[in-house]
Motif scaffolding. Sequence first.
Motif, PDB file in Angstrom:
ATOM      1  N   ALA A 122      -1.431  -9.229  -0.961  1.00 42.88           N
ATOM      2  CA  ALA A 122      -2.222  -8.560   0.130  1.00 42.88           C
ATOM      3  C   ALA A 122      -1.377  -7.470   0.941  1.00 42.88           C
ATOM      4  CB  ALA A 122      -2.291  -9.776   1.325  1.00 42.88           C
ATOM      5  N   SER A 123      -0.317  -7.276   0.844  1.00 43.25           N
ATOM      6  CA  SER A 123       0.619  -6.033   1.127  1.00 43.25           C
ATOM      7  C   SER A 123       1.939  -6.208   0.358  1.00 43.25           C
ATOM      8  CB  SER A 123       0.735  -6.294   2.693  1.00 43.25           C
ATOM      9  OG  SER A 123       1.502  -5.109   3.110  1.00 43.25           O
ATOM     10  N   THR A 125       4.602  -3.987  -0.093  1.00 47.21           N
ATOM     11  CA  THR A 125       5.766  -3.300   0.641  1.00 47.21           C
ATOM     12  C   THR A 125       6.048  -4.202   1.795  1.00 47.21           C
ATOM     13  OG1 THR A 125       5.034  -1.114   0.188  1.00 47.21           O
ATOM     14  CG2 THR A 125       6.680  -1.337   1.732  1.00 47.21           C
ATOM     15  N   GLU A 126       5.048  -4.885   2.526  1.00 45.11           N
ATOM     16  CA  GLU A 126       5.428  -5.662   3.623  1.00 45.11           C
ATOM     17  C   GLU A 126       6.346  -6.983   3.261  1.00 45.11           C
ATOM     18  OE1 GLU A 126       2.936  -5.459   7.561  1.00 45.11           O
ATOM     19  OE2 GLU A 126       1.723  -5.024   5.690  1.00 45.11           O
ATOM     20  N   LEU A 128       7.639  -7.588   0.175  1.00 41.13           N
ATOM     21  CA  LEU A 128       9.165  -6.843  -0.127  1.00 41.13           C
ATOM     22  C   LEU A 128      10.171  -7.179   1.157  1.00 41.13           C
ATOM     23  CD1 LEU A 128       8.549  -4.036  -2.459  1.00 41.13           C
ATOM     24  CD2 LEU A 128       9.091  -6.484  -3.154  1.00 41.13           C
ATOM     25  N   LEU A 133      13.643  -9.024   0.459  1.00 41.70           N
ATOM     26  CA  LEU A 133      14.920  -8.390   0.575  1.00 41.70           C
ATOM     27  C   LEU A 133      15.988  -9.683   1.244  1.00 41.70           C
ATOM     28  CD1 LEU A 133      14.399  -4.795   2.173  1.00 41.70           C
ATOM     29  CD2 LEU A 133      15.236  -5.479  -0.409  1.00 41.70           C
ATOM     30  N   PHE A 159      22.306   4.181   0.073  1.00 41.65           N
ATOM     31  CA  PHE A 159      21.209   4.767  -0.733  1.00 41.65           C
ATOM     32  C   PHE A 159      21.347   6.442  -0.456  1.00 41.65           C
ATOM     33  CE2 PHE A 159      16.565   5.331  -1.498  1.00 41.65           C
ATOM     34  CZ  PHE A 159      16.547   4.838  -2.767  1.00 41.65           C
ATOM     35  N   PRO A 224      -0.604   1.132  -7.991  1.00 39.73           N
ATOM     36  CA  PRO A 224      -0.507   2.546  -7.130  1.00 39.73           C
ATOM     37  C   PRO A 224       1.191   2.614  -6.640  1.00 39.73           C
ATOM     38  CG  PRO A 224      -1.478   0.735  -6.001  1.00 39.73           C
ATOM     39  CD  PRO A 224      -1.394   0.239  -7.440  1.00 39.73           C
ATOM     40  N   HIS A 225       1.892   1.636  -6.488  1.00 36.16           N
ATOM     41  CA  HIS A 225       3.324   1.817  -6.117  1.00 36.16           C
ATOM     42  C   HIS A 225       4.012   2.274  -7.112  1.00 36.16           C
ATOM     43  CE1 HIS A 225       2.533  -0.085  -2.125  1.00 36.16           C
ATOM     44  NE2 HIS A 225       1.871  -0.888  -2.815  1.00 36.16           N
ATOM     45  N   ASN A 228       3.558   5.909  -7.444  1.00 34.21           N
ATOM     46  CA  ASN A 228       4.218   6.584  -6.294  1.00 34.21           C
ATOM     47  C   ASN A 228       5.640   6.655  -6.681  1.00 34.21           C
ATOM     48  OD1 ASN A 228       3.994   7.586  -3.439  1.00 34.21           O
ATOM     49  ND2 ASN A 228       5.642   6.642  -3.451  1.00 34.21           N
TER      50      ASN A 228
ATOM     51  N   LEU B   8       0.013  -4.574   8.201  1.00 38.71           N
ATOM     52  CA  LEU B   8      -0.232  -3.106   7.900  1.00 38.71           C
ATOM     53  C   LEU B   8      -0.900  -2.852   6.568  1.00 38.71           C
ATOM     54  CD1 LEU B   8       2.853  -1.407   9.665  1.00 38.71           C
ATOM     55  CD2 LEU B   8       0.520  -1.838  10.672  1.00 38.71           C
ATOM     56  N   ASN B   9      -0.558  -3.527   5.442  1.00 40.24           N
ATOM     57  CA  ASN B   9      -0.853  -3.112   4.315  1.00 40.24           C
ATOM     58  C   ASN B   9      -0.696  -1.638   3.995  1.00 40.24           C
ATOM     59  OD1 ASN B   9      -1.481  -3.304   1.386  1.00 40.24           O
ATOM     60  ND2 ASN B   9      -3.472  -3.485   1.870  1.00 40.24           N
ATOM     61  N   PRO B  10       0.639  -0.932   4.188  1.00 42.92           N
ATOM     62  CA  PRO B  10       0.604   0.208   4.112  1.00 42.92           C
ATOM     63  C   PRO B  10       0.206   0.970   2.645  1.00 42.92           C
ATOM     64  CG  PRO B  10       2.606  -0.805   4.366  1.00 42.92           C
ATOM     65  CD  PRO B  10       1.815  -1.744   4.511  1.00 42.92           C
ATOM     66  N   PRO B  12       1.008   3.329  -0.880  1.00 41.23           N
ATOM     67  CA  PRO B  12       2.336   3.677  -1.662  1.00 41.23           C
ATOM     68  C   PRO B  12       2.963   4.928  -0.875  1.00 41.23           C
ATOM     69  CG  PRO B  12       0.497   3.248  -3.056  1.00 41.23           C
ATOM     70  CD  PRO B  12      -0.029   3.333  -1.700  1.00 41.23           C
ATOM     71  N   GLY B  13       4.214   4.967  -0.714  1.00 36.80           N
ATOM     72  CA  GLY B  13       4.810   5.874  -0.053  1.00 36.80           C
ATOM     73  C   GLY B  13       4.852   5.710   1.544  1.00 36.80           C
ATOM     74  N   VAL B  14       4.310   4.924   2.074  1.00 38.09           N
ATOM     75  CA  VAL B  14       4.307   4.608   3.572  1.00 38.09           C
ATOM     76  C   VAL B  14       4.842   3.328   4.136  1.00 38.09           C
ATOM     77  CG1 VAL B  14       2.852   4.445   5.580  1.00 38.09           C
ATOM     78  CG2 VAL B  14       2.257   5.961   3.714  1.00 38.09           C
ATOM     79  N   CYS B  15       5.409   3.178   4.948  1.00 38.03           N
ATOM     80  CA  CYS B  15       6.027   1.919   5.714  1.00 38.03           C
ATOM     81  C   CYS B  15       5.358   1.560   6.798  1.00 38.03           C
ATOM     82  CB  CYS B  15       7.460   1.857   5.753  1.00 38.03           C
ATOM     83  SG  CYS B  15       8.533   1.872   4.370  1.00 38.03           S
ATOM     84  N   ASP B  44       8.975   7.846   3.935  1.00 32.74           N
ATOM     85  CA  ASP B  44       8.958   7.840   2.689  1.00 32.74           C
ATOM     86  C   ASP B  44      10.292   7.575   2.196  1.00 32.74           C
ATOM     87  OD1 ASP B  44       7.866   8.475  -0.164  1.00 32.74           O
ATOM     88  OD2 ASP B  44       9.238  10.236  -0.103  1.00 32.74           O
ATOM     89  N   PHE B  45      11.406   7.944   2.790  1.00 32.86           N
ATOM     90  CA  PHE B  45      12.693   7.336   2.400  1.00 32.86           C
ATOM     91  C   PHE B  45      13.015   6.042   2.409  1.00 32.86           C
ATOM     92  CE2 PHE B  45      16.984   6.355   3.457  1.00 32.86           C
ATOM     93  CZ  PHE B  45      17.643   6.870   2.310  1.00 32.86           C
ATOM     94  N   TYR B  47      10.590   3.761   2.342  1.00 32.60           N
ATOM     95  CA  TYR B  47       9.720   3.181   1.237  1.00 32.60           C
ATOM     96  C   TYR B  47      10.530   3.118  -0.092  1.00 32.60           C
ATOM     97  CZ  TYR B  47       5.941   2.728  -2.094  1.00 32.60           C
ATOM     98  OH  TYR B  47       5.244   2.233  -3.270  1.00 32.60           O
ATOM     99  N   ASN B  48      10.953   4.196  -0.428  1.00 31.75           N
ATOM    100  CA  ASN B  48      11.724   4.253  -1.635  1.00 31.75           C
ATOM    101  C   ASN B  48      13.178   3.359  -1.634  1.00 31.75           C
ATOM    102  OD1 ASN B  48      10.552   6.272  -3.252  1.00 31.75           O
ATOM    103  ND2 ASN B  48      10.872   7.692  -1.728  1.00 31.75           N
ATOM    104  N   PHE B  49      13.692   3.238  -0.577  1.00 29.18           N
ATOM    105  CA  PHE B  49      14.931   2.117  -0.358  1.00 29.18           C
ATOM    106  C   PHE B  49      14.193   0.570  -0.604  1.00 29.18           C
ATOM    107  CE2 PHE B  49      17.462  -0.444   2.490  1.00 29.18           C
ATOM    108  CZ  PHE B  49      18.735  -0.393   1.562  1.00 29.18           C
ATOM    109  N   ILE B  50      13.192   0.738  -0.149  1.00 25.98           N
ATOM    110  CA  ILE B  50      12.531  -1.088  -0.012  1.00 25.98           C
ATOM    111  C   ILE B  50      12.352  -1.009  -1.675  1.00 25.98           C
ATOM    112  CG2 ILE B  50      10.871  -2.349   0.529  1.00 25.98           C
ATOM    113  CD1 ILE B  50      10.501  -0.557   3.019  1.00 25.98           C
ATOM    114  N   TRP B  51      11.602  -0.199  -2.277  1.00 27.84           N
ATOM    115  CA  TRP B  51      11.114  -0.429  -3.542  1.00 27.84           C
ATOM    116  C   TRP B  51      12.214  -0.312  -4.757  1.00 27.84           C
ATOM    117  CZ3 TRP B  51       6.660  -2.358  -5.685  1.00 27.84           C
ATOM    118  CH2 TRP B  51       5.833  -2.749  -4.966  1.00 27.84           C
ATOM    119  N   PHE B  52      13.100   0.335  -4.367  1.00 23.18           N
ATOM    120  CA  PHE B  52      14.339   0.362  -5.335  1.00 23.18           C
ATOM    121  C   PHE B  52      14.838  -0.988  -5.739  1.00 23.18           C
ATOM    122  CE2 PHE B  52      18.812  -0.296  -5.630  1.00 23.18           C
ATOM    123  CZ  PHE B  52      19.264   0.758  -6.502  1.00 23.18           C
TER     124      PHE B  52
END
Lengths: 390, 56
Positions: A122-123, A125-126, A128, A133, A159, A224-225, A228, B8-10, B12-15, B44-45, B47-52
Motif C-alpha cells: 500500500a505504501s 516508503t512508509e 520501511l 527500520l 550517510f 518504480p522505487h 528512482n 501518504l503513499n508518497p 518514488p523520491g518523495v517522503c 529526496d535525501f 528518501y535515499n537514506f530510507i531506501w538505502f
Amino acid sequence: MSEKQMLYQKRLERYITAMDCGKPDMVPVAFGVGEWIAKYTGTTLQEIYYDLDKSNSIVSEMLPGLDFDIFKGGPSLWWPPMFDAMGSKLYKFPGIGVEENSTFQFNEQEYMKPEDYDEFIASPTEWLVNHYLPNISTELENPGSYRSTVALIKGAAAFAMQGGIMAQAYGKWTMDHGIVGQGTGFTKAPFDTLGDALRGMKGVLLDLRRRPEKVLAACEAITPHNVNCGLAGAGADTRFPCFAPLHRGAYPFLNPNQWNNFYWPSLKATIEGLWARGKRMLFYAEGDWTPYLDKIAELPDKSIIFQIDTTDAKKAKEILGGRFCLQGGVPTTLLTYGTPAKIKEHIKRTIDELACDGGFILDAGGVVMGDAKQENVIAMIEAAREYGVY
Amino acid sequence: MADKEKLLNPDPGVCVPWEVKLEEIGEFPGNEAIVKKEWEKLDDFAYNFIWFWAQR
C-alpha cells in the motif's frame, strides 16, 4: 586542459564507445581495489572498513603507475560506523561481530513478515520507515524515544558524511590520475529487494508457493522505487550506468518457470524504466545466467552492460554481443589461484574471443575476493594493455 | 502512533510531498518556489537514506 584532464577525456571516450557497442582505440579496463589489499598494506580489514581516510589513502597510493580506465571503487563496500549508529542487525563487520581480518557477513532474517505484505504494498516508503527500520535497528526499537531519535540523526548524518568524503575522494582521483568512475546510482531487481533484505531467501521461496500473488504485487510496488534508486546520485548523470548487483536471478536459485514469472518481469520493467530516462544499468550478473540469455536479449539495445561472471562467455557474446556491451571475462578464482603467466594467457584468449569487434570492457567477473593475489590483479591490467589495442 | 496516521503513499523520491506541507503552511507570503525546491532536495535525501537500508 591539463595532462590528467586529457587522459580523463580519452578514457571516458573509450568507456562510452564500448558501452555503445563501438570499438574504441583499445579495450577499456575496469579495476577496483578489493579487500585483498589489506594484507599488502599492514592494515587490518577493520581499519580499512572503519577509517575512510585510511582506506582512501591506500587507494591514492595504489593509483599512480596503474594504467586502467574505469575505477570501480575502494576496498570496503560499507562504512560500518553508520550501521553502528543505527544498531543495524543487517551485517557483522570486521572487528565487531567477526574477527578483525574477516570479511563482512550479511545477517539474513525475515525482517518483513508474511502478514506485512499488504501494508508494504500500500505504501512501501512508509512501511520501511514505520516497520522495517525499527525491525533492523536495535537503536530504533522504541520509535520516538531519545535513543531512537538520536540514532536517526546520527545515521542520516553519517550517510551525508560518507557521501561527501567519497565524492571528494573521487574528485581528487579524477584530477590527479585521470580515472573515470564506473557509475552513479545503485539499484536492484525488485525480487532481490524483496528477497535479500525484506523477506530473506527462505521467506521469499516459501512465498512463491504460499502467496505468489503477494510476491508479484510487492515486486510491482517496488519497481518504480528501484527505477528512482538507479537514477539517484551524482546528479543522475546518464553518461554512466547505475550499478545493480543481481542475486536470486542466477541459475539455479529459481526454476525457469519461477524466473520467468517472478524474477524477470519486474527487473525488465526496472531496466526499461531507467532506459526511458536515458539511464543504463550495469547488469551485474553474479553467478551463472546462461539459461536466461535469450530473455535478456529482449531488452532494448544498449540498455544494459552485461557482466560476465560464471555465465558461458561465448554464449553471452553470441546472444548479446553487438547489441549490449559485455564486461568481465576474468574469473575471480583465477585471480586467487592463478599465476601472472596464466592470467596473461587467459586475457589474451578472452580479448580474442570477446573483444574482437568492440563493445567489451575487461574486468574481473565478480567481486574480487580477499585472498586474491596483488601480482595477479596487476598482471590482469598489464596484459589487458598489451593485448587490448585494436 | 504512526499506524494511525493517514497513509501518504508518497511517489518514488518523495517522503512528505510538498503539497501536503504547503497545505499545512497555509498562507504563503514569500516565494513558494524557493522553499519548495529546497524542501524537495532534502526530502529526496531522506528518501535515499530510507531506501538505502532496503537495497542491501
